[in-house]
Scaffold this motif. Sequence first.
Motif, PDB file in Angstrom:
ATOM      1  N   ALA A 552       3.383  38.680   8.776  1.00  0.00           N
ATOM      2  CA  ALA A 552       3.402  38.747  10.242  1.00  0.00           C
ATOM      3  C   ALA A 552       3.838  40.107  10.760  1.00  0.00           C
ATOM      4  CB  ALA A 552       4.317  37.658  10.806  1.00  0.00           C
ATOM      5  N   VAL A 553       4.474  40.918   9.898  1.00  0.00           N
ATOM      6  CA  VAL A 553       4.864  42.264  10.315  1.00  0.00           C
ATOM      7  C   VAL A 553       3.932  43.309   9.692  1.00  0.00           C
ATOM      8  CG1 VAL A 553       6.539  42.931   8.520  1.00  0.00           C
ATOM      9  CG2 VAL A 553       6.974  43.559  10.934  1.00  0.00           C
ATOM     10  N   THR A 594       3.364  44.167  15.950  1.00  0.00           N
ATOM     11  CA  THR A 594       2.867  42.996  15.224  1.00  0.00           C
ATOM     12  C   THR A 594       3.562  41.726  15.724  1.00  0.00           C
ATOM     13  OG1 THR A 594       4.479  43.510  13.498  1.00  0.00           O
ATOM     14  CG2 THR A 594       2.209  44.267  13.138  1.00  0.00           C
ATOM     15  N   PRO A 595       3.045  40.548  15.346  1.00  0.00           N
ATOM     16  CA  PRO A 595       3.542  39.291  15.933  1.00  0.00           C
ATOM     17  C   PRO A 595       4.978  38.913  15.593  1.00  0.00           C
ATOM     18  CG  PRO A 595       1.342  38.977  15.006  1.00  0.00           C
ATOM     19  CD  PRO A 595       1.809  40.325  14.564  1.00  0.00           C
ATOM     20  N   PHE A 602       5.136  34.162  20.346  1.00  0.00           N
ATOM     21  CA  PHE A 602       5.512  32.967  19.584  1.00  0.00           C
ATOM     22  C   PHE A 602       5.672  31.769  20.513  1.00  0.00           C
ATOM     23  CE2 PHE A 602       8.279  29.802  17.857  1.00  0.00           C
ATOM     24  CZ  PHE A 602       7.832  29.674  16.551  1.00  0.00           C
ATOM     25  N   ALA A 603       6.301  31.981  21.664  1.00  0.00           N
ATOM     26  CA  ALA A 603       6.495  30.884  22.615  1.00  0.00           C
ATOM     27  C   ALA A 603       5.153  30.270  23.006  1.00  0.00           C
ATOM     28  CB  ALA A 603       7.245  31.381  23.849  1.00  0.00           C
ATOM     29  N   LYS A 604       4.161  31.108  23.260  1.00  0.00           N
ATOM     30  CA  LYS A 604       2.832  30.595  23.605  1.00  0.00           C
ATOM     31  C   LYS A 604       2.230  29.811  22.440  1.00  0.00           C
ATOM     32  CE  LYS A 604       1.678  34.169  27.019  1.00  0.00           C
ATOM     33  NZ  LYS A 604       0.804  35.324  27.329  1.00  0.00           N
ATOM     34  N   ASN A 605       2.424  30.308  21.219  1.00  0.00           N
ATOM     35  CA  ASN A 605       1.887  29.621  20.048  1.00  0.00           C
ATOM     36  C   ASN A 605       2.473  28.217  19.892  1.00  0.00           C
ATOM     37  OD1 ASN A 605       0.255  31.768  19.250  1.00  0.00           O
ATOM     38  ND2 ASN A 605       1.799  32.655  17.895  1.00  0.00           N
ATOM     39  N   ILE A 606       3.806  28.137  19.955  1.00  0.00           N
ATOM     40  CA  ILE A 606       4.422  26.835  19.712  1.00  0.00           C
ATOM     41  C   ILE A 606       4.202  25.899  20.900  1.00  0.00           C
ATOM     42  CG2 ILE A 606       6.801  27.253  20.566  1.00  0.00           C
ATOM     43  CD1 ILE A 606       7.669  25.861  17.835  1.00  0.00           C
TER      44      ILE A 606
END
Length: 633
Positions: A552-553, A594-595, A602-606
């Motif tokens: 992720a990095v 990077t993510p 991350f907030a949008k993903n979860i």
Amino acid sequence: IDPNLAEAWSNKGVALKELKRHEEAIAHYDKALGIKPDYAEAALNKGATLKELKRYEEAIAFADQALSIDPNLAEAWSNKGVALKELKRHEEAIAHYDKALGIKPDYAEAWSNKGVVLNELQQYEEAIAHYDKALGIKPDYAEAWSNKGVVLNELQQYEEAIAHYDKALGIKPDIDWVFGDLLQIKMKTGSWSDMADFLDIISKKVMASEKVAHPFSLLALSEDAFLHQKCSEIYAQDRYPENFALGLIPKTAKKEKIRIAYFSPDFRNHPVSFLTSELFEIHDRSRFEVFAFSLKKSPIGDEMNLRLRKGFDRFIDVESMSDKEIAQLARELEIDIAIDLSGPTKYSRAGIFSYRAAPIQVNWLGYPGTMGAEFIDYIVADKIIIPEIHQHFYTEKVAYLPDTYMVDDSKRVASSRVFTREECGLPENAFVFCCFNNDYKFNSNLLDGWSRVLHSVENSVLWIPENNKSFKINITTEFERRDINPLRIIFSQREELMADHLARYALADLFLDTYPYNAHTTTVDSLKVGVPVLTLKGKSFANRVASSLLNAVGLPELITNTEEEYEALAIELAMNTKKLADIKLKLASNRLSTPLFDTPLFAKNIEAAYTKMYERYQANLQPDHIFITQSEF
């Protein structure tokens, strides 16, 4: 001969209870009480069986029935105390044990049971005194030996704890969970003699469905995901089996805002909260209401707890409530998605979810593996953590996030404090390998590999936490056995402030990861402050986390697949200053783009995952694997 012999019906019930045929046992006690309504022992026995079934209110009712017949029945006072303890009514439990002991001063079980409550209340010295009293009466009381071992472990008196667990196992080799507890302390102290034999025994006992070890203790011993799953299932079935005392959860109408609730004992200065605090604050309040169920009070003045209380729409302290009461409260609040942030770890309360606290129940972050419970619907992961071909090792359905399953708090940064190598005991010109992982993640095989690296990189040292005195002594001895000069192993002291700990990382050149239990939060810490992490990707959740974070990095080149590859790359990076410098430059650049450290992303993903779970529920669909992609929002 005599169908109306109440004593025979009750005695058969006792035998059935010992065979775990609880419902049949209850039917036999009922028969005895039907014949002889004033039969105190039958009421006592029925209450004890209901306690085994975790039907604590009913257990209390039958203890009361027995006491109404015979107020001097010490066993009934003690049994009621056990049920009250399980309902978190600690003071009442203690009063009932005292009543039992007033009637029967030599009642070893009551002394030990009272010690268990005192331990839960963190009154450790009093707990030990009560266990000693029980053992003075009954020296072969294995449970009292193991219970005292638990307190000694809490007090970090590890050698004494090991001796007490050994004593318990010597008396009762099949005593529940103690073998695993003993092994966990051995891991914490670096006492690795006969470890391979221990693991072999545990593996065989788990495969035979025996209650030998807590699931958490296995994660650092083996990368066998099937073994982890089996152990979790055994533990879940024993400690928090599915419970329908509250009935089926009613279907709720679709809401404008989804109500999500995070359950944790760690809403304080703790790695789980270090990672999640910003997420709670930035959840989209136009779409979600965000609740916290705090399962354990934090120390007064705990700064993280004060911050978290402001970050939720509602923060609820529930430590003093029973699992059933907490589940009932969650239902009354119409929580849609309940997220367990602890799993089967210390102070966890997975029993809450056994009552079905919410229509959707999720395992995320706090425990790197399956909970093994049918009532947990989803586990949050990513495709590196749980490849699709590994899904069968998880009781839950997998909710796949697109980058990584782990979040971080972007406000958590290094302090401005400048550490010198001298003050940290590090040589000025040496190459510094570091690993700030917990004690139980170290093992003999790992030290073999690290020693080969240190032998190859002559002007290098290894910087690790002291963890505990026994660990420091034993680890030093282990390195000496591998011909590593003890002066090359530098032990760090604990920094009180996380920001200072992060600042101290700047003195290290390369973080060497542990296996089979990776660095998790410590990988985030190291990457956050610019120190590359070298990892070995394995076969289980706990052994693939660092790989997920490195991916992720944007540093997949630091992920290795064999021990030989891991050691060779560690040596190369230490010897090739340009290659390491290039990786550090890449990390410095990627950290901002990077993510991994993009908390809003991350907030949008979860949130997308939560939304999909909720939509399935509203459409009357069963939980299924969920895949979130960036294009969905």
